[in-house]
Design a protein around this motif. Structure first.
Motif, PDB file in Angstrom:
ATOM      1  N   GLU A 102      10.079  22.273  97.528  1.00 61.32           N
ATOM      2  CA  GLU A 102      11.055  21.200  97.716  1.00 61.32           C
ATOM      3  C   GLU A 102      10.349  19.868  97.534  1.00 61.32           C
ATOM      4  O   GLU A 102       9.160  19.745  97.846  1.00 61.32           O
ATOM      5  CB  GLU A 102      11.638  21.259  99.143  1.00 61.32           C
ATOM      6  N   LYS A 144       7.051  24.318 110.881  1.00 67.74           N
ATOM      7  CA  LYS A 144       8.310  23.566 110.826  1.00 67.74           C
ATOM      8  C   LYS A 144       8.052  22.056 110.798  1.00 67.74           C
ATOM      9  O   LYS A 144       7.269  21.528 111.594  1.00 67.74           O
ATOM     10  CB  LYS A 144       9.160  23.930 112.039  1.00 67.74           C
ATOM     11  N   ASN A 192      10.979  19.760 110.094  1.00 65.79           N
ATOM     12  CA  ASN A 192      12.218  19.293 110.740  1.00 65.79           C
ATOM     13  C   ASN A 192      13.289  20.375 110.579  1.00 65.79           C
ATOM     14  O   ASN A 192      12.963  21.503 110.190  1.00 65.79           O
ATOM     15  CB  ASN A 192      12.675  17.943 110.153  1.00 65.79           C
ATOM     16  N   GLU A 193      14.530  20.037 110.828  1.00 63.91           N
ATOM     17  CA  GLU A 193      15.595  21.055 110.765  1.00 63.91           C
ATOM     18  C   GLU A 193      15.793  21.606 109.356  1.00 63.91           C
ATOM     19  O   GLU A 193      16.303  22.707 109.174  1.00 63.91           O
ATOM     20  CB  GLU A 193      16.923  20.465 111.285  1.00 63.91           C
ATOM     21  N   GLN A 194      15.370  20.828 108.367  1.00 64.38           N
ATOM     22  CA  GLN A 194      15.617  21.256 106.978  1.00 64.38           C
ATOM     23  C   GLN A 194      14.395  21.898 106.304  1.00 64.38           C
ATOM     24  O   GLN A 194      14.533  22.840 105.527  1.00 64.38           O
ATOM     25  CB  GLN A 194      16.080  20.043 106.176  1.00 64.38           C
ATOM     26  N   TYR A 195      13.210  21.353 106.601  1.00 61.65           N
ATOM     27  CA  TYR A 195      12.029  21.802 105.847  1.00 61.65           C
ATOM     28  C   TYR A 195      10.903  22.354 106.719  1.00 61.65           C
ATOM     29  O   TYR A 195      10.767  22.002 107.889  1.00 61.65           O
ATOM     30  CB  TYR A 195      11.436  20.636 105.041  1.00 61.65           C
ATOM     31  N   SER A 196      10.080  23.173 106.054  1.00 58.81           N
ATOM     32  CA  SER A 196       8.833  23.641 106.679  1.00 58.81           C
ATOM     33  C   SER A 196       7.722  23.626 105.638  1.00 58.81           C
ATOM     34  O   SER A 196       7.994  23.673 104.432  1.00 58.81           O
ATOM     35  CB  SER A 196       8.985  25.083 107.170  1.00 58.81           C
ATOM     36  N   LYS A 211      10.557  10.828  97.976  1.00 53.64           N
ATOM     37  CA  LYS A 211      11.744  11.245  97.222  1.00 53.64           C
ATOM     38  C   LYS A 211      12.090  10.337  96.050  1.00 53.64           C
ATOM     39  O   LYS A 211      12.942  10.675  95.241  1.00 53.64           O
ATOM     40  CB  LYS A 211      12.941  11.426  98.151  1.00 53.64           C
ATOM     41  N   PRO A 223      10.316  14.678 101.183  1.00 56.77           N
ATOM     42  CA  PRO A 223      11.261  13.591 101.496  1.00 56.77           C
ATOM     43  C   PRO A 223      10.574  12.228 101.590  1.00 56.77           C
ATOM     44  O   PRO A 223      11.187  11.208 101.314  1.00 56.77           O
ATOM     45  CB  PRO A 223      11.842  13.991 102.851  1.00 56.77           C
ATOM     46  N   ASN A 230      12.564  24.972 101.911  1.00 59.36           N
ATOM     47  CA  ASN A 230      13.760  24.837 102.723  1.00 59.36           C
ATOM     48  C   ASN A 230      13.734  25.917 103.805  1.00 59.36           C
ATOM     49  O   ASN A 230      13.424  27.079 103.516  1.00 59.36           O
ATOM     50  CB  ASN A 230      14.985  25.018 101.826  1.00 59.36           C
ATOM     51  N   ASN A 231      14.061  25.574 105.026  1.00 55.45           N
ATOM     52  CA  ASN A 231      14.029  26.543 106.135  1.00 55.45           C
ATOM     53  C   ASN A 231      14.909  27.782 105.871  1.00 55.45           C
ATOM     54  O   ASN A 231      14.597  28.874 106.321  1.00 55.45           O
ATOM     55  CB  ASN A 231      14.479  25.885 107.444  1.00 55.45           C
ATOM     56  N   GLU A 232      15.961  27.572 105.086  1.00 60.03           N
ATOM     57  CA  GLU A 232      16.863  28.694 104.776  1.00 60.03           C
ATOM     58  C   GLU A 232      16.157  29.809 104.015  1.00 60.03           C
ATOM     59  O   GLU A 232      16.586  30.958 104.052  1.00 60.03           O
ATOM     60  CB  GLU A 232      18.019  28.209 103.878  1.00 60.03           C
TER      61      GLU A 232
END
Lengths: 368, 125
Positions: free
Chosen positions: A71, A166, A168-172, A77, A74, A104-106
């Motif tokens: 990714e 980790k 944040n909530e979106q990335y690791s 960016k 950020p 992406n954490n997903e």
């Protein structure tokens, strides 16, 4: 980034035969030059020459993995290129290729399962899996066919080391390490590089914003490749002030050719280490190499004398030297340090540490 | 004496394009070789022969993107040869180009040309 940090980083890589650490924005052009540089270094060492193709393949695949699946940072960016970190090290005949990039954490769960499955498969299972994928060829949306990791597992012959951290909530952060060694089952390396020690190294180069660290042979051919990589890196992330790019290139060329001319030769190779990065709006370039103690003292004395002169005095010295005398048979002009001093924004830093009765380790740092 | 001297440039050596008939001597590209003696030896030999029967008008054009310290020294050797010829009465001019953004190179060129009596111009490319 002060001299102490540089010396610490040099110490961490002390046992390495070859080190190549890259941190920042990536570009496809890098792959070719990094592989070329590593191959040239492998060619210099007969004992690891059989690993050449494997290492080249694994570097290319690791690089592609970040370009395809990583990714964008950020924090960076504004740039369209992906960024990541590569740590390639050769110690005691073993190569370690470590990559660090944002994901992406997903995607963590799927990726973990894929890696664990490959780590648990034996050679025959890997071959069967490869056959199955080839027969059901479906390229992923990122351009890969799912074969990359599988082929890496087959070629490396070792289990992957990996971890996530980790952000944040979106990335690791995704840490991924491959080990490639000669097929000598009875011989164990004296020290193994763990993923944790690679993480420590990553943290050091990240906190010091070190763009590139290279340890190996400083032949003219290799120097030209390094210059190309740095030029590309600076083109991706240009210095704010116009003309700085050219200044960096001139200082870099002088410092690297300085190693080529003065470093102590080991088996016909000019082994040394160099670092380039940017810290607090200033670029820094540092080199370290073994040199005859008496020569290191002369260089250090020359630097001390230059550091005591003001800009006008350095200019006068330069103009006097440039017009008088000729090059020696090796092409030494005796002007390199003066040119560096004129282009640098701070005094040149120099450090000598004794190794034995005749040799010392000389470190030179320049800021631009 | 060969009328022309052409040496192909690369990522480390400059392109040399000297023409005895037109008097235009052009050095362009990068000059960062390991040993500048090797690169510039044929150049200096050609110039020495050329100056035995020089053209009445000579223009040295330097368009160097990067130049290492040992190449700078060889460029100075070329300028010294030209200066000798200039003092003998030849009409000689130097045009030294630099990239617009490279102000530190412009300063260096100006200082170096200031060491010589030959008419010169600093230009941007």
């Amino acid at each position: 980034m002060d001299l102490k940090d540089i010396l610490n980083l040099f110490n961490k890589l002390d046992s390495d035969k070859i080190s190549f650490l890259y941190h920042g924005l990536l570009h496809d052009d890098f792959t070719y030059n990094i592989i070329k540089l590593l191959e040239k270094n492998i060619d210099d060492q007969n004992e690891i020459i059989s690993l050449k193709k494997k290492v080249a393949f694994l570097i290319a695949e690791s690089f592609q993995n970040i370009i395809r699946h990583g990714e964008n940072d950020p924090d960076q960016k504004v740039f369209k290129n992906k960024s990541g970190t590569f740590i390639i090290r050769n110690i005691n005949g073993i190569f370690y290729i470590t990559s660090v990039n944002l994901i992406n954490n997903e995607n963590i769960e799927t990726l973990s399962q894929k890696i664990l499955m490959l780590n648990n498969a034996d050679k025959n299972q890997l071959r069967a899996l490869q056959f199955e994928i080839m027969n059901n060829w479906v390229a992923t949306t990122h351009g890969g066919a799912g074969l990359g990791l599988l082929q890496m597992a087959s070629r490396s012959g070792n289990k992957f080391d990996f971890d996530f951290k980790k952000v944040n909530e979106q990335y690791s952060y995704f840490y991924f390490q491959i080990k490639i060694e000669l097929q000598l089952p009875d011989e164990k390396a004296a020290s193994d590089i763990t993923l944790n020690s690679s993480k420590e190294l990553y943290n050091a180069i990240k906190s010091n914003n070190t763009y590139l660290t290279y340890k190996g042979n400083f032949s003219q051919e290799n120097i030209l490749i390094i210059i190309k990589i740095i030029e590309k890196k600076l083109a991706l992330h240009p210095p704010k002030e116009e003309g700085t790019h050219n200044k960096i290139n001139r200082i870099l060329t002088e410092l690297l050719q300085n190693i080529n001319k003065h470093a102590f030769e080991v088996n016909d190779k000019k082994e040394a280490i160099f670092i380039i990065g940017k810290h607090l709006d200033k670029y820094y370039i540092c080199t370290g190499n073994i040199i005859k103690t008496n020569e290191s003292e002369i260089i250090s004395e020359n630097i001390n004398q230059l550091n005591q002169l003001n800009k006008e005095e350095v200019k006068a010295l330069y103009l006097k030297k440039v017009r008088s005398g000729t090059l020696d048979k090796n092409g030494n002009a005796g002007l390199g340090l003066i040119e560096i001093c004129r282009e640098s924004s701070e005094k040149i830093t120099c450090h000598i540490s004794g190794i034995d009765k005749t040799n010392s380790f000389l470190t030179i740092c320049v800021k631009i | 004496m060969i009328d022309k001297l052409y040496l192909k440039g690369s990522e480390e050596v400059p392109e040399i394009n000297f023409n005895a008939t037109t008097g235009k001597l052009e050095i362009s590209g990068r000059s960062i070789p390991e040993n500048a003696n090797i690169v510039f030896s044929p150049v200096l030999s050609w110039l020495n022969l050329f100056f035995e029967k020089p053209n009445t008008e000579i223009t040295l054009v330097l368009k160097l993107e990067y130049i290492n310290s040992s190449s700078t020294k060889k460029i100075i050797e070329i300028l010294l040869l030209l200066e000798k010829q200039f003092e003998k009465g030849s009409k000689i001019k130097v045009e030294w180009f630099y990239k617009t953004i490279d102000l530190s190179m412009e300063k260096k060129i100006s200082e170096l040309l200031g060491l010589f009596k030959i008419p010169s111009e600093i230009k941007v490319y």
